[in-house]
Motif scaffolding. Structure first.
Motif, short mmCIF file in Angstrom:
data_model
loop_
_atom_site.label_atom_id
_atom_site.label_comp_id
_atom_site.label_asym_id
_atom_site.label_seq_id
_atom_site.Cartn_x
_atom_site.Cartn_y
_atom_site.Cartn_z
N GLY A 13 0.87 -1.37 0.10
CA GLY A 13 0.00 -0.03 -0.17
C GLY A 13 0.70 1.25 -0.06
O GLY A 13 0.32 2.43 0.45
N VAL A 14 2.22 1.39 -0.59
CA VAL A 14 2.81 2.46 -0.43
C VAL A 14 2.85 3.06 -1.85
O VAL A 14 3.40 4.19 -2.07
CB VAL A 14 4.33 2.22 0.12
N GLY A 15 2.23 2.56 -2.85
CA GLY A 15 2.11 3.06 -4.17
C GLY A 15 3.00 2.47 -5.26
O GLY A 15 3.31 2.94 -6.38
N LYS A 16 3.51 1.22 -5.02
CA LYS A 16 4.19 0.59 -5.98
C LYS A 16 3.37 0.56 -7.34
O LYS A 16 4.08 0.83 -8.37
CB LYS A 16 4.50 -0.81 -5.56
N THR A 17 2.36 -0.07 -7.33
CA THR A 17 1.56 -0.41 -8.39
C THR A 17 1.23 0.84 -9.08
O THR A 17 1.21 0.66 -10.22
CB THR A 17 0.39 -1.29 -7.99
N THR A 18 0.65 1.80 -8.44
CA THR A 18 0.27 2.98 -8.93
C THR A 18 1.27 3.85 -9.77
O THR A 18 1.27 4.38 -10.69
CB THR A 18 -0.24 3.81 -7.87
N PRO A 215 1.27 13.64 -5.11
CA PRO A 215 0.29 14.08 -4.01
C PRO A 215 -0.74 12.89 -3.97
O PRO A 215 -0.64 12.05 -4.67
CB PRO A 215 -0.14 15.26 -4.79
N ASN A 217 -4.21 11.91 -4.45
CA ASN A 217 -5.09 12.52 -5.70
C ASN A 217 -6.01 11.26 -5.97
O ASN A 217 -5.69 10.28 -6.15
CB ASN A 217 -4.15 12.62 -6.85
P1 ADP Z 1 1.39 -1.07 -3.48
O1 ADP Z 1 1.40 -1.53 -4.88
O2 ADP Z 1 2.39 -0.68 -2.94
O3 ADP Z 1 0.75 -1.92 -2.54
P2 ADP Z 1 -0.85 0.75 -4.53
O4 ADP Z 1 -0.17 1.25 -5.72
O5 ADP Z 1 -1.68 -0.58 -4.80
O6 ADP Z 1 0.20 0.35 -3.44
O7 ADP Z 1 -1.52 1.82 -3.57
C1 ADP Z 1 -2.20 1.44 -2.67
C2 ADP Z 1 -3.75 1.96 -2.69
O8 ADP Z 1 -3.52 3.65 -2.54
C3 ADP Z 1 -4.30 1.59 -4.03
O9 ADP Z 1 -5.99 1.92 -3.63
C4 ADP Z 1 -4.26 3.00 -4.63
O10 ADP Z 1 -5.27 3.22 -5.82
C5 ADP Z 1 -4.14 4.20 -3.61
N1 ADP Z 1 -2.96 5.18 -4.07
C6 ADP Z 1 -1.84 5.00 -4.42
N2 ADP Z 1 -1.09 6.01 -4.81
C7 ADP Z 1 -2.09 7.21 -4.41
C8 ADP Z 1 -2.16 8.66 -4.38
N3 ADP Z 1 -1.01 9.06 -4.75
N4 ADP Z 1 -3.19 9.11 -4.16
C9 ADP Z 1 -4.30 8.55 -3.87
N5 ADP Z 1 -4.33 7.14 -3.80
C10 ADP Z 1 -3.05 6.38 -3.98
#
Ligand code: ADP
Ligand code: MG
Length: 308
Positions: A13-18, A215, A217
């Motif tokens: 949940g740190v934003g790797k996939t995003t 940010p 978002n």
């Molecule tokens: P990871 O791959 O590290 O587990 P994710 O990319 O799946 O993390 O992000 C975890 C959650 O946070 C997801 O629901 C994603 O949509 C949300 N998220 C990620 N980055 C952002 C951002 N910059 N703003 C808002 N929500 C985000």
């Protein structure tokens, strides 16, 4: 920018996939040939690209196990202009099978990528939230590691474990592996703690921290439900623009490195950097030893830090 970049952090949940999906789209928008590898059995990057993970002819699982060629498993991501190696929950079984192999289990991905490396300008690997055999395969295959981090209370906990793993893999299997950068994600500047942790990251890791901040978002969070990167969901959104800025920063760093104008003092040993990330996770405990880290003021993060 290195060719093969693992996007790793064992925290979920740190934003790797995003980051993986949106950076792939942003780099593709600059006409670079981009391959995104989904190496998390959850298949979130696959879904975020609008690919149905229950309908895959071949996936990262078969490719890792040598049962399919990479070329046969790749799918184009319509509209976004990049290519995906999709995955699904079968990858969990693949990891178990990899673990039972007596030799060469860490180099499966590296070997699978070899025939296609030159077909792409950038290959991004979305890692699972664990320091497991899949992540080890990603780090052995990679030239560099991009570490997304949320600037929160526990953000720094685990960073030293990740950096130590990177160091071990560099020594044992992949000498050129370096840190592409630390990326601050889901950043809310109204949050005092986020600002404090961010300042500590900058003080400690200097140039290793991307200047671009992602940010928090809503468009980034909702884009996967449309099966699209944010760039194709709402291209004016702050999230989409931030990932375009990150792609720009990476390209500029690469150009500076290519022109050799980034002469700076040698970075301190990684050990110095990691020794200070004591995993406590508290801002104060993290900050205290930083000033004692030799060369910390030079703004570099360790021997693994590439010359940007
Ligand atoms: P990871 O791959 O590290 O587990 P994710 O990319 O799946 O993390 O992000 C975890 C959650 O946070 C997801 O629901 C994603 O949509 C949300 N998220 C990620 N980055 C952002 C951002 N910059 N703003 C808002 N929500 C985000
Ligand atoms: Mg993920």
């Amino acid at each position: 920018m290195k060719r093969v970049i693992a996007i790793a952090n064992q925290k979920g949940g740190v934003g790797k996939t995003t980051t993986a999906v949106n950076l792939a789209a942003s780099l593709a928008a600059t006409r670079r040939r981009v391959l995104l590898i989904d190496l998390d059995p959850q298949g979130n990057a696959t879904m975020g690209c609008g690919i149905d993970k229950s309908q895959l002819a071949a996936s990262a699982c078969e490719v890792l196990l040598g049962e399919a060629l990479l070329a046969d498993a790749l799918v184009p991501v319509e509209q976004s202009g990049f290519t995906l190696l999709p995955t699904n929950q079968d990858l969990t079984a693949a990891e178990v099978r990899l673990l039972s192999l007596p030799i060469a289990r860490e180099t499966k991905l590296r070997h699978a990528l070899q025939p296609k490396r030159e077909d792409f300008d950038v290959i991004l690997i979305d890692c699972p939230p664990a320091l497991n055999m899949l992540t080890v395969n990603a780090l052995v295959a990679a030239d560099s590691v991009l570490i997304p981090m949320q600037c929160e209370y526990y953000a720094l906990e685990g960073l030293s474990a990740l950096l130590n793993t990177v160091e071990q893999i560099r020594v044992a299997a992949n000498p050129q592996l370096c840190i592409e950068g630390l990326l601050r994600t889901m950043y809310d500047p109204r949050n005092n703690l986020a600002n404090e942790v961010s300042n500590q990251l900058l003080a400690h890791f200097g140039d290793t921290v991307f200047r671009t901040v992602i940010p928090r978002n809503i468009r980034l969070a909702e884009a996967p439900s449309f099966g699209k990167p944010a760039l194709f969901h709402d291209k004016e959104s702050r999230g989409a623009l931030a990932y375009l800025a990150l792609a720009g920063e990476m390209i500029r760093r690469e150009e500076v490195a290519d022109h050799g104008s980034n002469v700076r003092p040698p970075p301190p040993a990684l050990a110095a950097a990691t020794a200070t990330t004591n995993g406590n996770g508290t801002g104060a405990a993290y900050a205290a030893p930083v000033s004692a880290a030799p060369g910390a003021e030079a703004g570099a993060g360790g021997t693994l830090v590439k010359d940007h």
